[in-house]
Write a protein that holds these residues in place. Structure first.
Motif, PDB file in Angstrom:
ATOM      1  N   GLN A 115      -0.164   3.841  -2.739  1.00  0.00           N
ATOM      2  CA  GLN A 115      -1.442   4.504  -2.481  1.00  0.00           C
ATOM      3  C   GLN A 115      -1.328   5.513  -1.348  1.00  0.00           C
ATOM      4  OE1 GLN A 115      -1.048   1.211  -3.108  1.00  0.00           O
ATOM      5  NE2 GLN A 115      -2.991   0.208  -3.574  1.00  0.00           N
ATOM      6  N   THR A 122      -7.477   3.990  -0.770  1.00  0.00           N
ATOM      7  CA  THR A 122      -6.245   3.197  -0.739  1.00  0.00           C
ATOM      8  C   THR A 122      -6.379   1.895  -1.519  1.00  0.00           C
ATOM      9  OG1 THR A 122      -6.941   2.204   1.354  1.00  0.00           O
ATOM     10  CG2 THR A 122      -5.513   4.141   1.473  1.00  0.00           C
ATOM     11  N   SER A 123      -7.360   1.815  -2.401  1.00  0.00           N
ATOM     12  CA  SER A 123      -7.485   0.644  -3.269  1.00  0.00           C
ATOM     13  C   SER A 123      -7.754   1.121  -4.685  1.00  0.00           C
ATOM     14  CB  SER A 123      -8.607  -0.285  -2.795  1.00  0.00           C
ATOM     15  OG  SER A 123      -9.861   0.319  -2.998  1.00  0.00           O
ATOM     16  N   LYS A 166       0.812  -1.216   0.000  1.00  0.00           N
ATOM     17  CA  LYS A 166       0.000   0.000   0.000  1.00  0.00           C
ATOM     18  C   LYS A 166       0.848   1.272   0.000  1.00  0.00           C
ATOM     19  CE  LYS A 166      -4.078  -1.935   0.152  1.00  0.00           C
ATOM     20  NZ  LYS A 166      -5.050  -1.763  -0.957  1.00  0.00           N
TER      21      LYS A 166
END
Length: 388
Positions: A52, A89-90, A49
């Motif tokens: 992001q 965050t996706s 992650k």
């Protein structure tokens, strides 16, 4: 096996040991192993992650800079908020999320600003703001995200009174944040596109490792390595979940970024491998369980079965190498077919557990043949019948 005190039974320690102490030691080792695995998984998730997180942070800062320093708005609270909420965050449905958040925030801020401008701020005004913002959202036939954002932002605006002459400035800030998020959403690194095939190779690599360990167990017939193998095999569910998540993320990137559209066919091919790889791993887990049972019961396993397991592990490793090289693993098909032909010629036994090992070897071959691009029926027909 659980009822008979075999490898799956509670407190089983194998011949020659104290069940309670040995079982307790195994449970402690298993707990420590799960803890290390969980920590590694959390660190891996944070690393996955990282982009992001950086992207959301930069987008929020840019939105603030544009609204405050370029447009001269004194406190552009809604600009970074809209930028962050839009990106998230996706990568899944990112462009749609940006559009819904931007419109939702803009609707909520606009309705709230107009009500505060005309009617002031208070309890009944907040109620009317929420009702009107929700009504506008539903009239637009919007998704739940847009409707929620419209209501939430309307409440915030109605409770934070703007300075005179700045009522509609917050609406502009929301549009600025959404615009920054929309631009940022199209900038995606190549890592999410590589991750599906890397994770697919990791699944095949785990299959190969379990097969080699199973071969050692059926040759040595020792209980402790059999227990370790069983515990290792049972901790593999997360690999397929991570593969599915990586495939979904890759497809979302291709759908959201015009700069990554050309990678679509490759990502879709890897996404199609999730099902056969899941089946291959499941078949391998069944195989390892039966290998552990043969060790516990001291059943004789023909040497040809161990050779078969080693050959299948070699073929699986070749599949993994092809996937890592971004190829469809066609080069591994010959090795898999050779294992399938050999599985039809090995000697047979009257022990059910030993027979299940052979049956699962053939199942893994069929599953991996599908990873090389063969269809289900084609892969099944490619294996000659096992001799009686």
């Amino acid at each position: 096996m659980a009822a008979s005190g075999g490898p799956a039974g509670p407190g089983w320690a194998g011949p020659g040991g104290r069940p309670g102490a040995r079982a307790g030691a195994h449970r402690l080792d298993a707990a420590l192993a799960r803890g290390r695995l969980s920590l590694r998984a959390r660190r891996a998730r944070l690393r996955s992650k990282a982009w992001q997180i950086l992207q959301c942070s930069v987008a929020a800062a840019v939105a603030w800079f544009v609204a405050r320093d370029l447009l001269g708005h004194p406190d552009p609270f809604f600009a970074p908020v809209a930028a962050f909420l839009g990106l998230g965050t996706s990568y899944g449905q990112r462009l749609r999320r940006v559009a819904e958040v931007t419109v939702g925030v803009a609707v909520g801020v606009l309705v709230g600003d107009l009500f505060v401008l005309w009617l002031g701020s208070g309890a009944w005004q907040i109620g009317l703001v929420v009702a009107l913002a929700l009504s506008v959202g539903f009239l637009l036939d919007a998704g739940q995200l847009l409707v929620n954002q419209a209501a939430v932002q309307g409440i915030i605006v109605a409770t934070i009174v703007a300075d005179p002459g700045e009522a509609l400035v917050r609406w502009t800030d929301a549009l600025v944040g959404g615009g920054v998020a929309l631009v940022a959403a199209t900038v995606v690194p190549a890592a999410p596109l590589r991750r599906p095939r890397e994770q697919a190779a990791a699944v095949v690599g785990k299959v190969a490792g379990l097969l080699r360990a199973a071969a050692d167990v059926v040759v040595a017939g020792e209980v402790e390595p059999a227990l370790d193998l069983l515990a290792d095999a049972r901790s593999t569910d997360h690999l397929v979940r991570e593969l599915q998540a990586a495939a979904d993320e890759g497809l979302a990137v291709v759908a959201s970024s015009p700069f990554r559209v050309r990678h679509g066919p490759t990502v879709r091919r890897v996404a199609d491998l999730v099902t056969p790889l899941d089946r291959a791993l499941r078949s391998t887990r069944v195989l390892t369980r039966q290998a552990a049972v043969t060790a516990y019961r001291h059943q004789r396993v023909p040497p040809s079965y161990a050779a078969l397991l080693h050959d299948l592990a070699d073929a699986a490793e070749l599949v993994g190498e092809e996937l890592r090289a971004d190829r469809m693993a066609v080069a591994a098909r010959g090795a898999l077919l050779a294992v399938g032909r050999a599985s039809a010629e090995v000697e047979r036994t009257s022990d059910l557990s030993v027979e299940v090992v052979l049956a699962q070897v053939r199942s893994v071959v069929v599953d991996l043949l599908q990873v090389t691009g063969m269809g289900t029926l084609e892969a099944t027909d490619a294996l000659p019948p096992a001799r009686a």
